[in-house]
Design a protein around this motif. Structure first.
Motif, PDB file in Angstrom:
ATOM      1  N   ARG A 142       0.847  -1.207   0.000  1.00  0.00           N
ATOM      2  CA  ARG A 142       0.000   0.000   0.000  1.00  0.00           C
ATOM      3  C   ARG A 142       0.881   1.256   0.000  1.00  0.00           C
ATOM      4  N   GLU A 143       1.877   1.299   0.896  1.00  0.00           N
ATOM      5  CA  GLU A 143       2.782   2.455   0.967  1.00  0.00           C
ATOM      6  C   GLU A 143       3.578   2.616  -0.329  1.00  0.00           C
ATOM      7  N   GLU A 144       3.983   1.490  -0.915  1.00  0.00           N
ATOM      8  CA  GLU A 144       4.767   1.544  -2.168  1.00  0.00           C
ATOM      9  C   GLU A 144       3.922   2.077  -3.321  1.00  0.00           C
ATOM     10  N   PHE A 145       2.645   1.699  -3.368  1.00  0.00           N
ATOM     11  CA  PHE A 145       1.759   2.210  -4.421  1.00  0.00           C
ATOM     12  C   PHE A 145       1.464   3.693  -4.213  1.00  0.00           C
ATOM     13  N   ILE A 146       1.225   4.086  -2.957  1.00  0.00           N
ATOM     14  CA  ILE A 146       0.967   5.501  -2.653  1.00  0.00           C
ATOM     15  C   ILE A 146       2.170   6.349  -3.055  1.00  0.00           C
ATOM     16  N   ARG A 147       3.378   5.801  -2.810  1.00  0.00           N
ATOM     17  CA  ARG A 147       4.613   6.548  -3.135  1.00  0.00           C
ATOM     18  C   ARG A 147       4.736   6.838  -4.632  1.00  0.00           C
ATOM     19  N   LEU A 148       4.062   6.032  -5.463  1.00  0.00           N
ATOM     20  CA  LEU A 148       4.082   6.277  -6.911  1.00  0.00           C
ATOM     21  C   LEU A 148       3.204   7.461  -7.301  1.00  0.00           C
ATOM     22  N   GLY A 149       2.432   7.971  -6.326  1.00  0.00           N
ATOM     23  CA  GLY A 149       1.531   9.096  -6.614  1.00  0.00           C
ATOM     24  C   GLY A 149       0.150   8.642  -7.045  1.00  0.00           C
ATOM     25  N   VAL A 150      -0.171   7.385  -6.760  1.00  0.00           N
ATOM     26  CA  VAL A 150      -1.469   6.831  -7.177  1.00  0.00           C
ATOM     27  C   VAL A 150      -2.553   7.260  -6.194  1.00  0.00           C
ATOM     28  N   LEU A 151      -3.575   7.900  -6.713  1.00  0.00           N
ATOM     29  CA  LEU A 151      -4.674   8.414  -5.902  1.00  0.00           C
ATOM     30  C   LEU A 151      -5.789   7.372  -5.848  1.00  0.00           C
ATOM     31  N   GLY A 152      -6.255   7.054  -4.652  1.00  0.00           N
ATOM     32  CA  GLY A 152      -7.325   6.056  -4.531  1.00  0.00           C
ATOM     33  C   GLY A 152      -7.803   5.949  -3.100  1.00  0.00           C
ATOM     34  N   ASP A 153      -8.760   5.064  -2.880  1.00  0.00           N
ATOM     35  CA  ASP A 153      -9.320   4.875  -1.548  1.00  0.00           C
ATOM     36  C   ASP A 153      -8.455   3.874  -0.774  1.00  0.00           C
ATOM     37  N   TRP A 154      -7.239   4.318  -0.432  1.00  0.00           N
ATOM     38  CA  TRP A 154      -6.263   3.432   0.223  1.00  0.00           C
ATOM     39  C   TRP A 154      -6.693   3.059   1.643  1.00  0.00           C
ATOM     40  N   GLU A 155      -7.579   3.848   2.217  1.00  0.00           N
ATOM     41  CA  GLU A 155      -8.061   3.537   3.573  1.00  0.00           C
ATOM     42  C   GLU A 155      -9.089   2.406   3.557  1.00  0.00           C
ATOM     43  N   ASN A 156      -9.767   2.256   2.421  1.00  0.00           N
ATOM     44  CA  ASN A 156     -10.831   1.238   2.324  1.00  0.00           C
ATOM     45  C   ASN A 156     -10.676   0.387   1.071  1.00  0.00           C
ATOM     46  N   PRO A 157      -9.576  -0.327   0.930  1.00  0.00           N
ATOM     47  CA  PRO A 157      -9.403  -1.162  -0.263  1.00  0.00           C
ATOM     48  C   PRO A 157     -10.302  -2.405  -0.176  1.00  0.00           C
ATOM     49  N   TYR A 158     -10.370  -3.158  -1.252  1.00  0.00           N
ATOM     50  CA  TYR A 158     -11.047  -4.456  -1.137  1.00  0.00           C
ATOM     51  C   TYR A 158      -9.984  -5.533  -0.980  1.00  0.00           C
ATOM     52  N   ILE A 159     -10.255  -6.471  -0.087  1.00  0.00           N
ATOM     53  CA  ILE A 159      -9.284  -7.509   0.263  1.00  0.00           C
ATOM     54  C   ILE A 159     -10.017  -8.845   0.216  1.00  0.00           C
ATOM     55  N   THR A 160      -9.529  -9.771  -0.597  1.00  0.00           N
ATOM     56  CA  THR A 160     -10.310 -10.994  -0.868  1.00  0.00           C
ATOM     57  C   THR A 160     -10.417 -11.935   0.327  1.00  0.00           C
ATOM     58  N   MET A 161      -9.695 -11.639   1.421  1.00  0.00           N
ATOM     59  CA  MET A 161      -9.778 -12.535   2.589  1.00  0.00           C
ATOM     60  C   MET A 161     -10.670 -11.970   3.706  1.00  0.00           C
ATOM     61  N   THR A 162     -11.334 -10.837   3.453  1.00  0.00           N
ATOM     62  CA  THR A 162     -12.250 -10.328   4.490  1.00  0.00           C
ATOM     63  C   THR A 162     -13.491 -11.218   4.534  1.00  0.00           C
ATOM     64  N   PRO A 163     -14.141 -11.338   5.693  1.00  0.00           N
ATOM     65  CA  PRO A 163     -15.330 -12.195   5.790  1.00  0.00           C
ATOM     66  C   PRO A 163     -16.408 -11.860   4.761  1.00  0.00           C
ATOM     67  N   GLN A 164     -16.629 -10.555   4.533  1.00  0.00           N
ATOM     68  CA  GLN A 164     -17.665 -10.167   3.569  1.00  0.00           C
ATOM     69  C   GLN A 164     -17.323 -10.663   2.166  1.00  0.00           C
ATOM     70  N   TYR A 165     -16.054 -10.476   1.772  1.00  0.00           N
ATOM     71  CA  TYR A 165     -15.642 -10.906   0.432  1.00  0.00           C
ATOM     72  C   TYR A 165     -15.718 -12.434   0.319  1.00  0.00           C
ATOM     73  N   GLN A 166     -15.262 -13.150   1.357  1.00  0.00           N
ATOM     74  CA  GLN A 166     -15.322 -14.619   1.329  1.00  0.00           C
ATOM     75  C   GLN A 166     -16.765 -15.098   1.192  1.00  0.00           C
ATOM     76  N   ALA A 167     -17.662 -14.440   1.915  1.00  0.00           N
ATOM     77  CA  ALA A 167     -19.077 -14.808   1.842  1.00  0.00           C
ATOM     78  C   ALA A 167     -19.629 -14.572   0.432  1.00  0.00           C
ATOM     79  N   ASP A 168     -19.211 -13.458  -0.188  1.00  0.00           N
ATOM     80  CA  ASP A 168     -19.685 -13.156  -1.542  1.00  0.00           C
ATOM     81  C   ASP A 168     -19.143 -14.159  -2.568  1.00  0.00           C
TER      82      ASP A 168
END
Length: 929
Positions: A142-168
């Motif tokens: 995350r820090e390495e991508f931010i350092r490239l100057g990439v703008l995005g919702d870094w505080e709320n990314p999607y992560i495939t191992m979260t319970p919600q994502y696993q359920a989906d």
């Protein structure tokens, strides 16, 4: 007046700016990142365009394992260019980055650390360790991508191992259950004995491998053939012979039965000469057959007490071997498909680790398949069944993760059927592909071919770290229970407790209360322990992310990844979405190539040519990396090296210096009070803004077409040639020497102010850090950040000036060449020491005559005369570009003005201002000097 030369420097409007000449990007960029974080730029960019049309680029999730490499940088910067340029075009552009977390690489890393096998561990503990490992790398990446100057919702990314994502993920599987498209069968799939799991096509890479190829005779047991007749087969995988149940011939090929006097060999006619040479025997033909006449002939296995039969299939060729293929349906996809027609047994006497099982001959049991090759060859030699061996180099599938050879192995696996239903999933996907915009266009053909030819999707993996395939087996009658209702029920448990619940709870705790086997009424169940293919995980992101998050939309406007993803994420997402929704999850798909070194070689540690983006940022800054991305035709493989980056840094300096020059000349300019209306501006400034307007339209078109390398070239040429070497060079006299608030100077300042502001906006998606810095120096009212600006502002135009000034600039180039020659011949030093006579004809003469008074200013000479071409003396120089033009450079008459350095015959005539020209005298008087 004193005879001493007066220093007029203080009376000139020389450039002044605190904008640094050197970018010092590694340090400056971190300050800008801090500023973006403080103002919460991402949210402000969205707030500014709230209610506007959405443009959603859906992030393909990188794997949460290891530092980012240069390929990641290329990928994320490209996405950032699109998101930022679309935002500045007025779209609402939420960008939600994601991470792919399940699967083999992370599990392998954990097992290597604990030095145990999967059957020796507690799966819950392993899953906890895998989760911690993935989280650790997500934080780093995350820090390495931010350092490239990439703008995005870094505080709320999607992560495939979260319970919600696993359920989906599970809910998506449930939809396939509901459509009756999931089945379990024993079929051959790619299997890695080293990683002990099935692999997807996208997890395979091909490398050259040297194998021993063998020619083996199989004794024909059919009375219609003479005694001692044999099928001759050729194979590069001797270890598959224990699983042999058939030999395969092509129905349309011609075959010959040949004899050496003792034994008779059956092979295809086209390979007879080749075969004779290899075995070193003289053979005579006995009989000729068509392949279709040789179906169903029985033979005995060369070292197992078992009979097989001859079958027919179209995949057999006569370009190598014998035209007869040994068939082991348990170890080959084509063999398996051909065997179905004949109801042949599917044997695979090999375990998860690639060792022969008890189903193999005793002398092979427990032996690893790669070691078994030699043992089998030796056995065939001893028993007289081996006719010939030789080493061959061929392309062979290897595991993408451990880099070791893989095998085809028939094991019970779970599949999604591609050819069931009306329309079938394959037909739906192929139809949807045609509706998507593919960039570049060849992507459509590539993915279509892959979908057309691929087998059913094997969705099971024999690992621990992933989302379980939710299915149960009745302990009493063995009934398999895999339904939409049960999967949806368990998905709700996963959403509350994560997929770990599958390993923590009993089957009874996971099933609805009072659930009974629909077949026998049993109440005891066993859980399926396979997990889902990780491509199913990421392929479900359109459901778990695009449909779930309010700020996004379904389908996405764009998916963007490397060209290898036609068989990976693009295809998995397409099949998943078409299977559950009947539509593609994206409107367009853009692919980029791979990163190579300067010589065009792949980057690898062994070659020592790997360039980590972190090193580039430390030495050059992220903006140089971003400029490099924009400079390349990313649809092909792109090259990078320190030398290439140094060239990019030179281009960056040229752009920065052009901007710095403009800023320096705006130090006393207030747009609110000093700007000159377009119609009242000097003609050259109106021309410059008209050119800017055309360039802006061209750049916006290239942004729209994702042709960033064209933008790079246009901007570089504009800064280096059109601005620095031409327009700004001409303006220097006006900017430096005219009265500070004179209309002529304010006109020039108005033009360069507009040029600067537009250039800053147009470059912001590419040189994000530098343009944010530049923006903070631009005078006048403005937004908090350059990214809160829009591209849309109209630039006034006067198109009829373009051909006029294009011709004047062409003549200027001819004059510059002539002055350069005069300088070489020591006739003049600076061009202001020149008086130029321009000889022309026709319309060109008329044009130059009209502008004669302005020409010294345009040509940056002290005097210009326009004369008819026929009056040109012999020494006048012709121009190769403009036929009707000749130029003569002479030493300018008069004295040098000590303030503007132009030569004038008027210098010295005014006793009050004896060392300046009339123009400078007027300025000095106004200044009170």
């Amino acid at each position: 007046m004193s005879n001493e030369k007066k220093d007029y420097k203080e009376t000139l409007n020389l450039p002044k700016t605190s904008f640094p000449m050197r970018g010092n990007l590694p340090k400056k960029e971190t300050e800008i990142l801090k500023f973006w974080k403080e103002i919460d730029l991402y949210k402000k960019v969205l707030k500014k365009r709230e209610g506007n049309e959405k443009y959603v680029l859906h992030d393909g999730p990188p794997y949460a394992n290891g530092h980012i490499h240069i390929g990641h940088a290329l990928n994320k910067i490209l996405k950032d260019l699109i998101v930022k340029s679309k935002a500045m075009a007025g779209y609402y552009t939420p960008y939600v980055p994601g991470w792919d977390c399940h699967g083999l690489p992370i599990e392998r890393a954990v097992f290597q650390k604990i030095k145990k096998r999967k059957e020796e561990v507690d799966p819950v503990e392993i899953r906890k360790r895998c989760r911690d490992y993935a989280n650790q790398w997500i934080s780093i990446q995350r820090e390495e991508f931010i350092r490239l100057g990439v703008l995005g919702d870094w505080e709320n990314p999607y992560i495939t191992m979260t319970p919600q994502y696993q359920a989906d993920i599970l809910r998506e599987l449930a939809k396939f259950y509901g459509k009756n498209l999931v089945y379990r069968a024993k079929k051959p799939v790619y299997w890695c004995p080293n990683c002990t799991t099935a692999l997807a096509e996208a997890e395979i890479e091909y490398k050259d491998k040297t194998s021993t190829s063998i020619y083996v005779k199989f004794k024909i047991e059919d009375e219609s053939f003479p005694e001692n007749s044999y099928f001759v087969i050729w194979t590069t995988t001797p270890w598959t012979l224990p699983a042999n149940v058939a030999v395969v011939l092509h129905p349309d090929l011609e075959y010959q039965l040949l004899t050496d006097g003792n034994e008779n060999y059956l092979i295809t006619t086209n390979l007879v000469e080749n075969f004779k040479e290899k075995i070193g025997k003289e053979l005579k033909p006995i009989k000729t057959f068509k392949g279709s006449d040789l179906e169903g002939i029985r033979y005995s296995h060369p070292f197992i007490d078992r009979e097989g039969i001859s079958i027919l299939a179209d995949f057999v060729s006569d370009d190598t071997g014998t035209g007869i293929v040994h068939s082991a349906p348990g170890h080959g996809e084509e063999d398996y498909i051909a065997s179905r027609k004949y109801n042949l047994p599917v044997l695979a006497p090999v375990d998860d680790y690639g060792r022969f099982t008890k189903e193999a001959p005793e002398w092979l049991q427990g032996v690893k398949i790669w070691q078994a090759n030699e043992i089998i060859i030796e056995r065939l030699k001893e028993t007289g069944y081996l006719l010939h061996t030789e080493e061959i180099s061929h392309s062979y599938p290897h595991c993408w993760r451990c880099k070791k050879p893989v095998i085809f192995r028939a094991t019970p696996q779970w599949f999604i059927a591609l050819d069931k239903g009306n329309p079938t999933l394959r037909e739906t996907a192929l139809s949807e592909i045609k509706k998507v915009k593919w960039i570049p266009e060849w992507g459509e053909i590539r993915i279509s071919n892959m979908v057309e030819q691929r087998p059913d999707w094997c969705i099971s993996r024999q690992r621990i770290w992933g989302v379980p395939i939710v299915a149960f087996y009745c302990e009493k009658c063995g009934k398999l229970i895999a339904t939409k209702e049960i999967a949806d029920y368990v998905a709700d448990i996963f959403e509350k407790e994560s997929a770990d619940a599958w390993y923590e709870k009993s089957a009874k705790e996971l099933l609805p209360e009072g659930f009974r086997c629909p077949e026998c009424g049993g109440t005891e169940f066993k859980k399926e322990m396979d997990i889902l293919d990780v491509w199913f995980d990421s392929g479900s992101s359109h459901a778990a992310v695009l449909e779930r998050r309010e700020e996004l939309k379904w389908p996405a406007d764009m998916y963007l990844e490397g060209s290898d993803q036609h068989r990976g994420w693009f295809q998995a997402s397409l099949l998943e979405s078409c299977g559950t929704r009947g539509k593609a999850p994206y409107l367009s798909v853009l692919t980029h190539g791979f990163t190579l070194d300067q010589q065009g070689r792949k980057m690898s540690k062994s070659l020592g040519n790997v360039i980590p983006p972190q090193d580039i940022i430390k030495q050059f800054g992220a903006d140089i990396l971003r400029l490099w991305v924009s400079s390349e035709n990313f649809t092909e493989d792109v090259r990078i090296s320190k030398e290439i980056l140094k060239q990019i840094a030179d281009v960056y300096r040229k752009i920065r210096n052009t901007i710095r020059f403009i800023l320096g000349n705006l130090n006393d300019f207030n747009p609110a009070t000093d700007a000159v209306p377009f119609k009242e501006m000097e003609e050259i400034d109106r021309w410059a803004l008209t050119r800017l307007s055309h360039i802006k339209k061209e750049i916006l078109k290239f942004y729209d077409e994702f042709k960033y390398n064209r933008i790079y070239r246009v901007i570089y040429n504009y800064c280096a040639t059109e601005l620095s070497a031409t327009y700004l060079d001409i303006l220097k006299d006006t900017l430096y020497c005219e009265l500070p608030n004179s209309k002529k100077r304010r006109s020039a300042q108005t033009a360069i102010y507009i040029i600067l502001k537009e250039l800053t906006k147009l470059l912001a998606p590419i040189l994000s850090f530098t343009m944010e810095e530049v923006y903070s120096y631009i005078p006048g009212e403005k937004e908090e950040s350059v990214f809160l600006e829009n591209f849309e502002s109209e630039i006034p135009e006067e198109p009829e000036l373009l051909p006029v000034w294009e011709k004047l600039i062409d003549v200027k180039k001819a004059v510059n060449k002539a002055c350069e020659t005069a300088r070489t011949e020591k006739l003049i030093g600076h061009s202001l020491e020149a008086a130029v006579k321009v000889y022309a004809d026709g319309k060109l003469f008329e044009l130059l005559k009209k502008y004669e008074n302005q020409l010294p200013y345009i040509f940056i000479t002290s005097k210009v005369e326009v004369l008819p071409l026929k009056e040109a003396p012999d020494e006048a120089v012709s121009d190769e570009e403009i036929e009707e033009l000749k130029v003569l450079v002479e030493k300018a008459p008069g004295e040098k003005c000590e303030r503007c350095w132009m030569f004038s015959e008027e210098v010295g005539k005014d006793p009050e201002y004896p060392d300046v020209c009339p123009r400078c005298k007027d300025v000095l008087k106004n200044l009170g000097e």
